[in-house]
Design a protein around this motif. Structure first.
Motif, PDB file in Angstrom:
ATOM      1  N   LYS A 121       0.880  -1.101   0.020  1.00 34.67           N
ATOM      2  CA  LYS A 121       0.105   0.392   0.055  1.00 34.67           C
ATOM      3  C   LYS A 121       0.897   1.352  -0.303  1.00 34.67           C
ATOM      4  O   LYS A 121       0.493   2.001  -0.602  1.00 34.67           O
ATOM      5  CB  LYS A 121      -0.528  -0.447   1.115  1.00 34.67           C
ATOM      6  CG  LYS A 121      -1.986   1.047   1.265  1.00 34.67           C
ATOM      7  CD  LYS A 121      -2.451   1.168   2.275  1.00 34.67           C
ATOM      8  CE  LYS A 121      -3.748   2.387   2.315  1.00 34.67           C
ATOM      9  NZ  LYS A 121      -4.400   2.271   3.797  1.00 34.67           N
ATOM     10  N   ALA A 122       1.654   1.093   0.480  1.00 29.18           N
ATOM     11  CA  ALA A 122       3.453   1.986   0.961  1.00 29.18           C
ATOM     12  C   ALA A 122       3.509   2.508  -0.518  1.00 29.18           C
ATOM     13  O   ALA A 122       3.820   3.681  -1.106  1.00 29.18           O
ATOM     14  CB  ALA A 122       4.266   2.213   2.187  1.00 29.18           C
ATOM     15  N   ASP A 142       0.918   4.277  -2.899  1.00 31.72           N
ATOM     16  CA  ASP A 142       0.413   5.552  -2.194  1.00 31.72           C
ATOM     17  C   ASP A 142       2.040   6.634  -3.456  1.00 31.72           C
ATOM     18  O   ASP A 142       1.961   7.890  -3.385  1.00 31.72           O
ATOM     19  CB  ASP A 142       0.449   5.729  -0.582  1.00 31.72           C
ATOM     20  CG  ASP A 142      -0.460   5.134  -0.328  1.00 31.72           C
ATOM     21  OD1 ASP A 142      -1.563   5.161  -1.037  1.00 31.72           O
ATOM     22  OD2 ASP A 142      -0.954   4.626   0.428  1.00 31.72           O
ATOM     23  N   GLU A 143       3.119   6.139  -3.243  1.00 33.12           N
ATOM     24  CA  GLU A 143       3.910   6.612  -3.418  1.00 33.12           C
ATOM     25  C   GLU A 143       4.394   6.761  -4.910  1.00 33.12           C
ATOM     26  O   GLU A 143       4.524   7.836  -5.346  1.00 33.12           O
ATOM     27  CB  GLU A 143       5.889   5.507  -2.804  1.00 33.12           C
ATOM     28  CG  GLU A 143       6.483   6.300  -3.666  1.00 33.12           C
ATOM     29  CD  GLU A 143       8.124   5.901  -3.605  1.00 33.12           C
ATOM     30  OE1 GLU A 143       9.168   6.207  -3.524  1.00 33.12           O
ATOM     31  OE2 GLU A 143       7.843   4.589  -2.501  1.00 33.12           O
ATOM     32  N   PHE A 199       1.572   9.291  -5.761  1.00 32.75           N
ATOM     33  CA  PHE A 199       1.848  10.305  -5.550  1.00 32.75           C
ATOM     34  C   PHE A 199       3.312  10.716  -6.542  1.00 32.75           C
ATOM     35  O   PHE A 199       3.119  11.743  -6.814  1.00 32.75           O
ATOM     36  CB  PHE A 199       2.535  10.466  -3.835  1.00 32.75           C
ATOM     37  CG  PHE A 199       1.796  10.483  -2.632  1.00 32.75           C
ATOM     38  CD1 PHE A 199       1.809   9.533  -2.391  1.00 32.75           C
ATOM     39  CD2 PHE A 199       0.675  10.771  -2.843  1.00 32.75           C
ATOM     40  CE1 PHE A 199       0.823   9.674  -0.951  1.00 32.75           C
ATOM     41  CE2 PHE A 199      -1.297  10.585  -2.473  1.00 32.75           C
ATOM     42  CZ  PHE A 199      -0.360  10.336  -1.088  1.00 32.75           C
ATOM     43  N   ASP A 226       4.037  14.265   0.943  1.00 31.97           N
ATOM     44  CA  ASP A 226       3.015  13.624   0.421  1.00 31.97           C
ATOM     45  C   ASP A 226       3.245  12.193   0.361  1.00 31.97           C
ATOM     46  O   ASP A 226       3.977  10.855   1.029  1.00 31.97           O
ATOM     47  CB  ASP A 226       2.095  13.801  -0.232  1.00 31.97           C
ATOM     48  CG  ASP A 226       0.909  14.183   0.300  1.00 31.97           C
ATOM     49  OD1 ASP A 226       0.580  14.541   1.388  1.00 31.97           O
ATOM     50  OD2 ASP A 226      -0.105  14.716  -1.026  1.00 31.97           O
ATOM     51  N   ALA A 234       4.951   9.312   2.491  1.00 32.38           N
ATOM     52  CA  ALA A 234       4.927   7.649   1.857  1.00 32.38           C
ATOM     53  C   ALA A 234       5.679   6.513   2.082  1.00 32.38           C
ATOM     54  O   ALA A 234       6.312   5.976   2.480  1.00 32.38           O
ATOM     55  CB  ALA A 234       4.190   7.384   0.351  1.00 32.38           C
TER      56      ALA A 234
END
Length: 619
Positions: A444-445, A448-449, A452, A522, A526
């Motif tokens: 998930k990280a 997200d990265e 972003f 963000d 992340a």
């Protein structure tokens, strides 16, 4: 309408009167007599041999009007001097010639106009007729002339009796001739029940007003220039002068006041026992006059001002100007009528087009109904196919349910066999769940990265486009500023519009920068979560490796406390930690590179973790 055109109208009647056979030609002898009489009344010298010399190459036959016109223009009309003759004498000569042939009224009738009145009506007809041959007068001009005559007789013009005459197609299209007009006047339709002397006075008044250019005439009291006494005089006002006589017979002229643009008329207060006074000022003198009442004074002052205005505008006749204006109004009405007819035709065409489209619409509706029937049939066929598919699926579901029951029986047997191993691997399953949760957090990280990073790349591209647009707008603004120095007034509004666009672009650029800053924050968050997830994954991999060792007979299972005690928290001297701390203080480009390296390291650790999981041997 100039003097030549007025003379040609009268001469045209004289020429046609000599054409007894109505062939359009007149003999030379008659033309000689006509030319001699014209030279006499026009006060010009007559050359008796000019006509023969002019038609020397012609035979002895008659001459047409087209052949006579060059001689008339060259030897007669070109020599005419305005003011050296009396035009009424020319009209009387031509009237005498044409009346003998064309004007033959019934002398026994009581409504027949006198010869003098018929001549004046003939002159009025020539003045108001159209400038094309044969001479005719349009119904609007006839009605205008009749209204003037009725107004002079102080009666109201009643056009009910003449409606049938005016409504004829021939009258509306071609107009009426002077002989038809005189016949209508002699019929008594307009002058029925009115004394002939009143009719004659009215015709004379209208004749003097329209043909003689008399704007107004009547008695006024005038103050003398030397004795300063008051005398009653008969005044006659024309566009060029104001003459006054001893009586209304106009035989003894006492003076003539020339009107020009320097003249003016003013109303004076009552004095010297006189009332309703006004004065006419010229460059050299001031003439004081007194009217009988206020209405007369107003009429005289208005008429004098009209005469002065005509002189200033260079117009010699008021009624010639009014005739031209009426002609323009008729032309405008005709244009409007034609425009209305064209509009009606266009509306008819649109109506036909609309009906055609309605018919096409009906055909389309019928086709739509047929298509609807076909669609309903197709829908019914699809429903039948759907029901068949549904029945087939129900059969397959029943078979699957039977297979599931048999599978459950087999699984019950296998569950008894697996119960012995379930307790063995329970802790491993729990550990595996924790590891999966850590992996999910890491995935998930990473997602997200990536999101972003894509958002950051989009914002950077948008920022670059905005910067390019801003630079282009700035270049355009500089070009417009250079142009504004030459055309400042013409391009002021456009500069304001470009300035607003530039401000809007700058505002959007600031928003993009703010969004970029938030995305950068963000991304940092992340990365921080990714490092934490990587740490957790490493910890659980160690625990898994310890639990993978098989338990021998008589060995005790190591407690969880000892496993957790083996886990060490990285110290401040950890070079990876120092690298992460140092990366937080670098600029945006170095931070992006470190993020790429960190992601590569995490991928390597993830592959190592998968390899470790693959080496697990469950007994």
């Amino acid at each position: 309408m100039d003097l030549r055109s007025e003379l040609l109208k009268s001469i045209w009647y004289g020429f046609t009167a000599l054409d007894l056979e109505k062939s359009g030609k007149v003999s030379k002898s008659q033309l000689k007599v006509l030319s001699h009489n014209l030279c006499t009344v026009l006060c010009i010298p007559h050359n008796p041999v000019a006509l023969e010399e002019h038609f020397r190459d012609d035979d002895d036959g008659p001459v047409s009007s087209q052949g006579y016109m060059p001689y008339l223009n060259k030897y007669i009309l070109d020599k005419v001097v305005e003011g050296s003759f009396t035009k009424e004498n020319v009209d009387e000569l031509c009237w005498t010639l044409t009346a003998k042939k064309n004007y033959q009224p019934d002398r026994t009738s009581s409504t027949i106009l006198p010869e003098r009145d018929a001549f004046r009506l003939w002159c009025l007809f020539n003045f108001l007729s159209e400038d094309k041959y044969p001479l005719v007068m349009v119904p609007d001009e006839v009605e205008y002339l009749l209204k003037k005559i009725c107004m002079a007789m102080s009666i109201e013009f009643n056009c009910v009796e003449l409606e049938d005459f005016f409504s004829q197609d021939s009258v509306q299209q071609t107009g009426i001739t002077v002989w038809v007009f005189l016949e209508m006047m002699n019929s008594g339709k307009v002058t029925r029940g009115i004394d002939k002397s009143i009719i004659s006075m009215a015709i004379e008044e209208v004749y003097r007003e329209i043909v003689g250019d008399v704007l107004k005439e009547g008695y006024l009291w005038k103050k003398g220039q030397l004795r300063r006494n008051w005398k009653e005089r008969w005044f006659t006002l024309r566009p060029s002068n104001l003459a006054y006589y001893t009586g209304e017979d106009r035989k003894d002229c006492q003076g003539n006041i020339v009107l020009d643009g320097n003249c003016c008329v003013e109303v004076l207060p009552d004095r010297d026992g006189k009332r309703c006074m006004f004065c006419l000022k010229t460059l050299s003198k001031t003439y004081e006059m007194s009217a009988s009442d206020t209405k007369q004074r107003q009429e005289w002052t208005t008429a004098i001002q009209t005469a002065i205005r005509l002189h200033v505008e260079g117009k010699k006749s008021l009624h010639k100007d009014l005739k031209l204006k009426r002609r323009e109004q008729r032309e405008q009405r005709e244009k409007r009528r034609q425009a209305k007819e064209e509009e009606l035709q266009r509306l008819r065409a649109l109506q036909e087009e609309r009906e055609r489209k309605l018919a096409e619409l009906e055909l389309l509706k019928e086709a739509q109904k047929q298509a609807q029937v076909l669609l309903e049939q197709d829908e019914q066929r699809r429903r039948q196919q759907h029901e068949q598919l549904q029945r087939a699926l129900e059969v397959q579901l029943r078979e699957a349910e039977e297979a599931r029951v048999s599978m459950q029986a087999e699984m019950a047997l296998k569950e008894e066999e697996a119960e012995r191993q379930r307790k063995r691997i329970q802790e491993l399953e729990e550990m595996q769940k924790r590891l999966e949760e850590a992996l999910q957090q890491e995935i998930k990280a990473r997602l997200d990265e990536e999101a972003f990073r894509y958002a950051q790349a989009g914002l950077l591209a948008e920022e670059e486009e905005k910067m390019k647009a801003l630079m282009a707008l700035q270049e355009e603004q500089e070009e417009y500023i250079l142009k504004t120095q030459r055309e400042k007034q013409e391009l002021k509004q456009e500069m304001e519009a470009k300035s607003r666009s530039l401000e809007e672009a700058q505002r959007q650029l600031e928003e993009v920068r703010a969004n970029r800053h938030r995305v950068d924050q963000d991304v940092v968050a992340a990365q921080r979560k990714l490092r934490q997830a990587s740490t957790n994954v490493k910890h659980w991999n160690v625990q898994m490796n310890r639990l993978m060792r098989p338990i021998g007979p008589g060995e005790k299972r190591p407690s969880l406390g000892s496993s957790f005690s083996a886990f060490q928290i990285p110290t401040q001297r950890d070079p990876g930690l120092r690298l992460r701390r140092r990366s937080g203080s670098e600029d945006q480009d170095e931070e992006s590179k470190e993020n790429v390296d960190s992601r590569a390291g995490c991928d390597h650790e993830k592959r190592h973790s998968h390899a470790s999981n693959g080496d697990m041997d469950i007994p």
